[in-house]
Design an enzyme around this catalytic site. Structure first.
Site, PDB file in Angstrom:
ATOM      1  N   CYS A 197       0.348   9.429   8.620  1.00  0.00           N
ATOM      2  CA  CYS A 197       0.627   8.126   8.005  1.00  0.00           C
ATOM      3  C   CYS A 197       1.040   7.077   9.019  1.00  0.00           C
ATOM      4  O   CYS A 197       1.096   5.881   8.687  1.00  0.00           O
ATOM      5  CB  CYS A 197       1.703   8.277   6.933  1.00  0.00           C
ATOM      6  SG  CYS A 197       1.097   9.091   5.438  1.00  0.00           S
ATOM      7  N   LYS A 217      -1.464   4.221   9.521  1.00  0.00           N
ATOM      8  CA  LYS A 217      -1.683   3.175   8.518  1.00  0.00           C
ATOM      9  C   LYS A 217      -1.700   1.793   9.147  1.00  0.00           C
ATOM     10  O   LYS A 217      -0.985   1.526  10.123  1.00  0.00           O
ATOM     11  CB  LYS A 217      -0.564   3.214   7.463  1.00  0.00           C
ATOM     12  CG  LYS A 217      -0.732   4.280   6.404  1.00  0.00           C
ATOM     13  CD  LYS A 217       0.308   4.092   5.300  1.00  0.00           C
ATOM     14  CE  LYS A 217       0.090   5.049   4.149  1.00  0.00           C
ATOM     15  NZ  LYS A 217       1.066   4.837   3.062  1.00  0.00           N
ATOM     16  N   HIS A 259     -17.280  13.579   0.160  1.00  0.00           N
ATOM     17  CA  HIS A 259     -18.229  12.851   0.990  1.00  0.00           C
ATOM     18  C   HIS A 259     -17.818  12.991   2.446  1.00  0.00           C
ATOM     19  O   HIS A 259     -16.625  13.008   2.767  1.00  0.00           O
ATOM     20  CB  HIS A 259     -18.261  11.369   0.608  1.00  0.00           C
ATOM     21  CG  HIS A 259     -19.298  10.583   1.356  1.00  0.00           C
ATOM     22  ND1 HIS A 259     -20.644  10.775   1.163  1.00  0.00           N
ATOM     23  CD2 HIS A 259     -19.180   9.630   2.311  1.00  0.00           C
ATOM     24  CE1 HIS A 259     -21.326   9.956   1.960  1.00  0.00           C
ATOM     25  NE2 HIS A 259     -20.444   9.249   2.671  1.00  0.00           N
ATOM     26  N   ASP A 310       0.794  11.026  -4.285  1.00  0.00           N
ATOM     27  CA  ASP A 310       0.705   9.740  -4.988  1.00  0.00           C
ATOM     28  C   ASP A 310       0.679   9.923  -6.500  1.00  0.00           C
ATOM     29  O   ASP A 310       1.210   9.096  -7.243  1.00  0.00           O
ATOM     30  CB  ASP A 310      -0.544   8.977  -4.542  1.00  0.00           C
ATOM     31  CG  ASP A 310      -0.414   8.412  -3.139  1.00  0.00           C
ATOM     32  OD1 ASP A 310       0.733   8.273  -2.667  1.00  0.00           O
ATOM     33  OD2 ASP A 310      -1.445   8.123  -2.513  1.00  0.00           O
ATOM     34  N   ASP A 335      -6.287   8.892  -0.308  1.00  0.00           N
ATOM     35  CA  ASP A 335      -5.491   8.890   0.920  1.00  0.00           C
ATOM     36  C   ASP A 335      -6.127   9.817   1.943  1.00  0.00           C
ATOM     37  O   ASP A 335      -6.484  10.948   1.623  1.00  0.00           O
ATOM     38  CB  ASP A 335      -4.056   9.350   0.624  1.00  0.00           C
ATOM     39  CG  ASP A 335      -3.037   8.700   1.554  1.00  0.00           C
ATOM     40  OD1 ASP A 335      -3.307   8.673   2.774  1.00  0.00           O
ATOM     41  OD2 ASP A 335      -2.003   8.229   1.074  1.00  0.00           O
ATOM     42  N   ASP A 346       6.858   7.465  -3.333  1.00  0.00           N
ATOM     43  CA  ASP A 346       6.997   8.487  -2.297  1.00  0.00           C
ATOM     44  C   ASP A 346       7.135   7.775  -0.956  1.00  0.00           C
ATOM     45  O   ASP A 346       6.525   6.735  -0.709  1.00  0.00           O
ATOM     46  CB  ASP A 346       5.858   9.508  -2.311  1.00  0.00           C
ATOM     47  CG  ASP A 346       4.493   8.918  -2.034  1.00  0.00           C
ATOM     48  OD1 ASP A 346       4.324   7.695  -2.200  1.00  0.00           O
ATOM     49  OD2 ASP A 346       3.578   9.681  -1.667  1.00  0.00           O
ATOM     50  N   SER A 373       1.807  -3.046  -4.799  1.00  0.00           N
ATOM     51  CA  SER A 373       1.738  -2.067  -3.700  1.00  0.00           C
ATOM     52  C   SER A 373       2.251  -0.703  -4.124  1.00  0.00           C
ATOM     53  O   SER A 373       2.955  -0.014  -3.369  1.00  0.00           O
ATOM     54  CB  SER A 373       2.534  -2.568  -2.476  1.00  0.00           C
ATOM     55  OG  SER A 373       2.056  -3.814  -2.034  1.00  0.00           O
ATOM     56  N   ASP A 392       1.907   3.340  -5.579  1.00  0.00           N
ATOM     57  CA  ASP A 392       1.296   4.495  -4.942  1.00  0.00           C
ATOM     58  C   ASP A 392      -0.096   4.816  -5.458  1.00  0.00           C
ATOM     59  O   ASP A 392      -0.887   5.464  -4.766  1.00  0.00           O
ATOM     60  CB  ASP A 392       2.200   5.718  -5.130  1.00  0.00           C
ATOM     61  CG  ASP A 392       3.555   5.509  -4.474  1.00  0.00           C
ATOM     62  OD1 ASP A 392       3.603   5.402  -3.241  1.00  0.00           O
ATOM     63  OD2 ASP A 392       4.560   5.435  -5.203  1.00  0.00           O
TER      64      ASP A 392
END
Length: 360
Positions: free
Chosen positions: A22, A25, A143, A95, A72, A230, A53, A55
């Site tokens: 993370c 990000k 994918h 999330d 994510d 979270d 904004s 989760d």
């Protein structure tokens, strides 16, 4: 840490990425500017969109069922492929738990270098699949594309009752903030990458990052949750700032009551701080009153967490019992009271850091 025995030892996944987990990000300031240019969508059944904004998105299907949708993925935060898959999947599934829901369907998202051993990719996907299974969801496809930097994650669909949706705003005066995992993963992972972390610290950070927030969400089900999120890439301060702004609240954080991972304070004092922490500090600076607390705590609370815990805002009269239930639930992580909502509905929301926060 669970990977296949025949994985090539010379391959260190974290060497492919400048920022891992993370911490990779996009900074919150940049992200807010970009999202602010998008058109506004209106739908009477859209319970949660991207405006706050939160989760994940939540869409009402019937009076009893709403769908949670999230996505994510990130670059490697650990070297072992199987563990990387576990961490990325745990983080994505979180999330859904942060919205109060139950994961049902997951899709893989994969970017992988064409010149790497496909067995490495197989181990990443195996790690993710095992966590999806542990969450009680099903993996139905995905994918993949070729890319120079490995990336992995999930798109997850969950369900929740429309009246039981957790949001990252709505905290009220007197609420106690309870966090279900210890902080420090970004700092510990930086120390690991620099080969300066102790074996105990490395083992703890992996255990925390691969622990689902399922038990924590289930343990909170019988309590009044005014707000929940979270704690991930924006750090505790970043996610508290979102909660404070959206709720127009004043939040006090007591740094001495927060659980940190083994070695996190020591490594932070040595300057082993991921770059994302400084972006997070810049983002919250206009809301932050750090008081007289040691500067190292600002770094620790800005540390971008990977697969962090749930942050609950609950009424003070329920906090002690909820804390007891969470501890008894045997989460596998450390639960702590991190702060309190001093006021809400104010014109100037802010976050105050103090050594201790007085509870009733």
């Amino acid at each position: 840490m669970g990977g296949a025995e025949n994985m090539p030892e010379e391959i260190r996944l974290t060497q492919f990425a400048k920022h891992g987990g993370c911490a990779a990000k996009i900074g919150p300031d940049t992200l807010s500017r970009v999202l602010g240019r998008l058109p506004k969508f209106s739908d009477r059944d859209l319970i949660v969109g991207f405006e706050t904004s939160d989760d994940a998105a939540v869409y009402k299907i019937t009076n009893d069922v709403a769908v949670i949708q999230t996505l994510d993925f990130f670059t490697p935060v650990v070297d072992d492929p199987y563990t990387f898959g576990q961490v990325a999947a745990t983080n994505a599934l979180s999330d859904v738990y942060a919205m109060g829901g139950e994961p049902k369907i997951a899709l893989n998202i994969v970017c992988f270098p064409g010149d790497l051993d496909p067995d490495i990719l197989g181990e990443i996907l195996r790690g993710g699949a095992d966590k999806v299974r542990e969450a009680g969801a099903v993996l139905v496809g995905g994918h993949s594309i070729q890319d120079d930097v490995p990336k992995y994650g999930l798109s997850v669909t969950g369900i929740v009752h429309p009246d039981r949706v957790y949001k990252n705003f709505g905290c009220k005066k007197g609420d106690v903030l309870i966090l279900t995992k210890q902080l420090g993963s970004g700092i510990i992972n930086t120390a690991v990458k620099a080969q300066m972390a102790s074996p105990e610290a490395e083992q703890e950070v992996i255990r925390v990052m691969t622990t689902l927030n399922r038990k924590a969400k289930e343990a909170a089900a019988d309590f009044t949750v005014h707000a929940c999120t979270d704690v991930t890439g924006f750090g505790l301060l970043g996610h508290c700032s979102e909660m404070a702004e959206a709720s127009k609240a004043v939040i006090e954080i007591g740094v001495e009551g927060i659980a940190f991972m083994q070695g996190a304070k020591e490594y932070a004092g040595m300057g082993l701080i991921p770059g994302g922490a400084y972006r997070n500090q810049e983002h919250v600076s206009r809301l932050l009153d750090a008081g007289d607390v040691d500067e190292v705590y600002v770094d620790l609370l800005s540390d971008p967490q990977t697969s962090g815990g749930l942050l609950f805002a609950v009424p003070e009269e329920e906090a002690e019992e909820m804390l007891r239930v969470l501890v008894c639930a045997d989460l596998g992580t450390k639960v702590s009271v991190v702060g309190k909502v001093i006021d809400h509905g104010v014109d100037r929301p802010c976050i105050r850091l103090r050594d201790k926060v007085e509870m009733r």
